[in-house]
Write a protein that holds these residues in place. Structure first.
Motif, PDB file in Angstrom:
ATOM      1  N   LEU A   1      50.478 -30.045  54.435  1.00 52.33           N
ATOM      2  CA  LEU A   1      51.073 -30.266  55.751  1.00 52.33           C
ATOM      3  C   LEU A   1      50.957 -31.716  56.190  1.00 52.33           C
ATOM      4  O   LEU A   1      51.843 -32.265  56.825  1.00 52.33           O
ATOM      5  CB  LEU A   1      50.353 -29.398  56.782  1.00 52.33           C
ATOM      6  CG  LEU A   1      50.901 -28.005  57.016  1.00 52.33           C
ATOM      7  CD1 LEU A   1      50.108 -27.332  58.113  1.00 52.33           C
ATOM      8  CD2 LEU A   1      52.369 -28.080  57.408  1.00 52.33           C
ATOM      9  N   GLU A   2      49.810 -32.330  55.839  1.00 53.06           N
ATOM     10  CA  GLU A   2      49.565 -33.704  56.244  1.00 53.06           C
ATOM     11  C   GLU A   2      50.674 -34.613  55.705  1.00 53.06           C
ATOM     12  O   GLU A   2      51.183 -35.479  56.403  1.00 53.06           O
ATOM     13  CB  GLU A   2      48.210 -34.113  55.665  1.00 53.06           C
ATOM     14  CG  GLU A   2      47.645 -35.371  56.247  1.00 53.06           C
ATOM     15  CD  GLU A   2      46.424 -35.818  55.459  1.00 53.06           C
ATOM     16  OE1 GLU A   2      45.924 -35.020  54.631  1.00 53.06           O
ATOM     17  OE2 GLU A   2      46.002 -36.957  55.662  1.00 53.06           O
ATOM     18  N   ARG A   3      51.055 -34.362  54.457  1.00 54.62           N
ATOM     19  CA  ARG A   3      52.071 -35.185  53.832  1.00 54.62           C
ATOM     20  C   ARG A   3      53.412 -34.979  54.535  1.00 54.62           C
ATOM     21  O   ARG A   3      54.110 -35.935  54.871  1.00 54.62           O
ATOM     22  CB  ARG A   3      52.193 -34.801  52.371  1.00 54.62           C
ATOM     23  CG  ARG A   3      53.126 -35.718  51.617  1.00 54.62           C
ATOM     24  CD  ARG A   3      53.172 -35.346  50.163  1.00 54.62           C
ATOM     25  NE  ARG A   3      53.328 -36.552  49.372  1.00 54.62           N
ATOM     26  CZ  ARG A   3      52.939 -36.668  48.122  1.00 54.62           C
ATOM     27  NH1 ARG A   3      52.340 -35.667  47.540  1.00 54.62           N
ATOM     28  NH2 ARG A   3      53.135 -37.766  47.461  1.00 54.62           N
ATOM     29  N   ALA A   4      53.764 -33.709  54.782  1.00 49.68           N
ATOM     30  CA  ALA A   4      55.025 -33.409  55.458  1.00 49.68           C
ATOM     31  C   ALA A   4      55.065 -34.100  56.815  1.00 49.68           C
ATOM     32  O   ALA A   4      56.098 -34.602  57.240  1.00 49.68           O
ATOM     33  CB  ALA A   4      55.190 -31.903  55.617  1.00 49.68           C
ATOM     34  N   ASP A   5      53.898 -34.137  57.490  1.00 52.85           N
ATOM     35  CA  ASP A   5      53.813 -34.758  58.806  1.00 52.85           C
ATOM     36  C   ASP A   5      54.056 -36.254  58.759  1.00 52.85           C
ATOM     37  O   ASP A   5      54.724 -36.819  59.608  1.00 52.85           O
ATOM     38  CB  ASP A   5      52.395 -34.540  59.375  1.00 52.85           C
ATOM     39  CG  ASP A   5      52.380 -33.423  60.384  1.00 52.85           C
ATOM     40  OD1 ASP A   5      53.453 -32.799  60.557  1.00 52.85           O
ATOM     41  OD2 ASP A   5      51.329 -33.173  60.981  1.00 52.85           O
ATOM     42  N   SER A   6      53.454 -36.914  57.774  1.00 53.63           N
ATOM     43  CA  SER A   6      53.437 -38.374  57.804  1.00 53.63           C
ATOM     44  C   SER A   6      54.559 -39.003  56.987  1.00 53.63           C
ATOM     45  O   SER A   6      54.826 -40.185  57.123  1.00 53.63           O
ATOM     46  CB  SER A   6      52.082 -38.883  57.301  1.00 53.63           C
ATOM     47  OG  SER A   6      51.887 -38.466  55.975  1.00 53.63           O
ATOM     48  N   LEU A   7      55.222 -38.210  56.140  1.00 52.40           N
ATOM     49  CA  LEU A   7      56.208 -38.802  55.230  1.00 52.40           C
ATOM     50  C   LEU A   7      57.349 -39.529  55.960  1.00 52.40           C
ATOM     51  O   LEU A   7      57.672 -40.671  55.592  1.00 52.40           O
ATOM     52  CB  LEU A   7      56.764 -37.730  54.283  1.00 52.40           C
ATOM     53  CG  LEU A   7      57.444 -38.269  53.038  1.00 52.40           C
ATOM     54  CD1 LEU A   7      56.502 -39.171  52.263  1.00 52.40           C
ATOM     55  CD2 LEU A   7      57.930 -37.128  52.155  1.00 52.40           C
TER      56      LEU A   7
END
Lengths: 213, 586
Positions: free
Chosen positions: B208-214
């Motif tokens: 989720l962190e990646r989806a958030d920051s991408l």
């Protein structure tokens, strides 16, 4: 003979020291651990160090301590005592050179002649392995039993050899002539398919390894 | 701007009023500051107003969410710095007072502050030390070098009205030209470093962190890239049309930042709505494991555990295994039951604390389904199994203590009593002048035997050689003492203490079974390791027939293996039995 004692239990150490003095053996140092011992004997090395294999609640530090003593004082014999008769400990000890080392079960303090004999051999630069370990290895069941090929007397010679006795020592222990012993040993090595080892000390390790299978 | 924050609604609803007010201020000041240029640069002016307004508007949006509040402030400040960076387009009569110096000193700040916001998003702070160091250098560069340039120059050299306020201390044209070029090269290097930091961040983030920051990271990379192109074009004095085109493109690229934030915020809202889908999916689940995998998927945490209570205070995994300390140290989210109690726990990656609302909603959804009949049965069956296994382990422990007590009583204790009576006899004889050595001899023999008994017992409880030298020598020692030949072959290296001790115990018991029941001629022990699992095989050539029923104790061994999440299988036939133990490790 001059002996230094290392054991972390004072009770056993004191008892052993009293017994040794009674036998006319001088106890030069007593220590509770490896460091104390090495400091104690630095300037005045004894003939033999008797040491518990277990110098704390866990671990077989005695094996490590034996190596450092042999390194610093190559002329000092090391006799390890253990509450257990573990083949693995004996083999590990011998792997770093079998000259002047011994491994006995602590119970042998109740058999003065065994203890004295082991001390004398270790002091002489020979080897002393507890008879119980050798006996157990000889009795060990195995698929092929080349040991069955040995005669009764040959089995006795093998047992003495595995305990670390020289040809001379075997001859004395069995009241045989040295020539007879040599003949037996030749026959044993042939029957077991073992390579003839020139040095007595290396012979012990080879025989024990063979017995372990 | 603080009255505006207080005007923000506390919940996730769009803060319409605050957005309108801040956006209007930004738009109005931007339109006004472009007045002298509208006629000449209408298209660029439109983009410029858009950038300022959207920076400010997205900042206020981000302020609404507590976890992204600081990013919101950064975007609002960046909006006004961006505005100041364009004052160089003013005619000379506007370039009076402090405005030129402010524009000169703060023009690059929108890039630094915007980059900071993009790099740390969605966290409120920078997570790495080198990222913080980077921004310290960035700030020192754009403040320090600019101050120095202002000190060694006159305003007209930098393209401003000569009557503007300036910092002139020791004007030196050559030094000014050189420092201005060095400054631009520095900014290009800093922009390329920002791209590198963003790429590193993408590489290390997951789930989720990646989806958030991408989206934010991608925007930062685009802006950094085009921005450095533009500055390089200025540095090499490329032709005016090229520089102008790059300037327009860079301005357009800046628009990506607010768009990225809006995309990310929308994604978060969508994730929240996926909890609704979760409820639908959970309705089809027939086992606790299904529930766990549905939750793992929605939360984007493939290691999340659904833990259920084996007793009120003791939780186990939904497959009935005990929890490790590491698992218990995760973030524990209670799954609420209808009656207000806790029906289970979610053990979640602490990184998901940021999405506490999502996790809690998922927990509530899971609570609803766990109360449904089918799953309640599964839960009850699991717990019955766990409790039965715990009882068997407790009983095995008790039986083991009884066995030790009986051995001590029948063995060493009896021998020691006989030693005592022999010694009394010896003393009695000695006092009367008779020879006590016979009695002492007997006492010595009994003591030998007692010590041997104690050694055997101690080795059975825990062999010292196991901890010191491992399974091979410890099992060799066991094989030495058995009545049939046993081959021991351990190729696995040293294992965690608990695994080694369990394997040793289970293999010893299995060998004891072989001797007692199998009527075998020989046996073989193999311990191998691979794929994170250690496998132990105990094979005999006896008559077979081993099973978990009856008094073989194999059920107890299986319980012990299961406490380490392993399993124990029996394969038996007319030509022998093989016990296979698998335990995951490492």
């Amino acid at each position: 003979m001059r002996v230094a004692l290392t054991d972390d239990t004072v009770l056993f150490r004191e008892g052993l020291a009293a017994l040794l003095r009674e036998l006319g053996i001088e106890v030069t140092h007593q220590a509770g651990n490896e460091r104390e011992l090495l400091e104690g004997i630095a300037d005045d090395p004894p003939d033999v160090v008797i040491m518990d294999i277990r110098l704390s609640a866990h671990g077989a530090e005695g094996l490590h301590a034996a190596e450092s003593i042999r390194r610093r004082h190559p002329r000092v014999g090391v006799l390890l005592l253990s509450a257990y008769a573990e083949t693995a400990y004996a083999l590990r000890l011998l792997e770093n050179g079998a000259a002047g080392v011994g491994y006995l079960v602590k119970d042998r303090v109740g058999r003065v002649e065994v203890l004295e004999d082991a001390l004398r051999r270790v002091a002489d630069g020979q080897t002393a392995i507890d008879p119980e370990i050798v006996q157990r290895l000889m009795d060990r069941p195995s698929r092929q039993r080349p040991l069955d090929l040995l005669s009764g007397q040959e089995r006795n010679v093998l047992q003495h050899m595995a305990e670390g006795r020289s040809n001379n020592g075997v001859a004395e222990a069995m009241f045989l002539s040295q020539k007879t012993v040599e003949k037996h040993i030749l026959s044993i090595f042939k029957k077991l398919g073992l390579e003839q080892q020139g040095q007595d000390n290396r012979r012990v390790l080879a025989v024990l390894h063979w017995l372990q299978g | 701007m603080s009255p505006m924050t207080s005007a923000l609604p506390a919940q996730g609803k769009a803060p319409v009023r605050a957005v309108t007010v801040v956006s209007l201020i930004a738009a109005t000041t931007a339109v006004l500051s472009w007045i002298p240029t509208w006629e000449a640069e209408f298209a660029l002016g439109t983009i410029y107003v858009f950038v300022v307004t959207s920076f400010a508007a997205s900042g206020v949006f981000l302020l609404a969410d507590r976890s992204t509040g600081r990013t919101g402030w950064a975007m609002i400040v960046a909006a006004f710095c961006y505005e100041a960076s364009w004052w160089w387009t003013w005619p000379p009569e506007w370039e009076i007072g402090p405005a030129p110096l402010i524009s000169f000193l703060f023009g690059y700040w929108w890039f630094a502050i915007g980059g900071l916001a993009l790099l740390r998003y969605p966290e409120p702070v920078l997570s790495r030390r080198y990222e913080r160091a980077y921004f310290v250098y960035f700030a020192i560069w754009i403040v320090g070098v600019k101050l120095f340039i202002a000190a060694v120059s006159k305003p007209e050299w930098a393209g401003w009205n000569e009557h503007a306020w300036w910092l002139t201390i020791a004007p030196n044209r050559a030094l000014f030209d050189a420092t201005a070029a060095v400054f631009k090269i520095g900014v290009i290097v800093l922009a390329l470093l920002l791209i590198l930091l963003l790429l590193l961040k993408i590489r290390r983030s997951r789930g989720l962190e990646r989806a958030d920051s991408l989206p934010a990271s991608a925007a930062g990379i685009a802006i950094g890239f085009l921005g450095s192109f533009y500055i390089a074009a200025q540095l090499f004095h490329l032709s005016k049309p090229v520089t102008d085109a790059l300037r327009t493109i860079t301005a357009l690229t800046a628009l990506i930042a607010p768009i990225a934030f809006v995309i990310s915020l929308t994604q978060r809202r969508l994730a929240r709505s996926s909890v609704a889908d979760l409820v639908v999916r959970l309705a089809d689940c027939t086992s606790l494991k299904d529930v766990q995998s549905a939750l793992r998927e929605v939360l984007g945490d493939p290691t999340m555990l659904l833990a259920v209570p084996a007793s009120p205070a003791h939780y186990v995994t939904c497959e009935g295994y005990p929890l490790t300390g590491e698992e218990l140290a995760r973030w524990r989210v209670p799954v609420p039951a209808g009656n207000g109690g806790t029906v289970a726990l979610l053990l979640v990656d602490p990184a998901l604390r940021r999405r506490a609302d999502l996790v809690r909603s998922a927990a509530v959804a899971a609570g609803l389904v766990l109360e449904n009949g089918l799953l309640r049965d599964d839960l009850a069956a699991q717990l019955a199994q766990v409790q039965a296994s715990r009882r068997r382990i407790a009983e095995a422990g008790l039986a083991e203590r009884r066995r030790i007590e009986r051995n001590l009583h029948d063995g060493a204790q009896q021998l020691l009593l006989r030693v005592m009576s022999s010694l009394s006899l010896a003393k009695h004889r000695a006092q009367r002048g008779r020879d006590p050595s016979d009695a002492i001899e007997t006492a010595g023999n009994d003591l030998d035997e007692a010590l041997a008994e104690l050694r055997k017992l101690a080795r059975g409880i825990h062999p010292a050689v196991l901890g010191e030298m491992g399974l091979q020598p410890a099992l060799e020692g066991v094989a030495d003492r058995l009545t049939i030949p046993v081959t021991v072959d351990v190729t696995a290296g040293r294992l965690p203490d608990a695994v080694e001790e369990t394997l040793y115990f289970v293999i010893c018991e299995a060998l004891t079974n072989v001797i007692r029941h199998a009527d075998a001629d020989s046996a073989e022990v193999r311990v191998t390791q691979g794929d994170g699992t250690v496998v132990a095989l105990v094979t005999d050539d006896g008559h077979g027939g081993a099973g978990f029923e009856g008094g073989s104790g194999l059920a107890g061994l299986r319980d012990r293996v299961e406490t380490l999440r392993g399993d124990l299988a029996i394969a038996t036939g007319g030509d022998g039995t093989t016990i296979t133990v698998r335990i995951p490790c490492g």
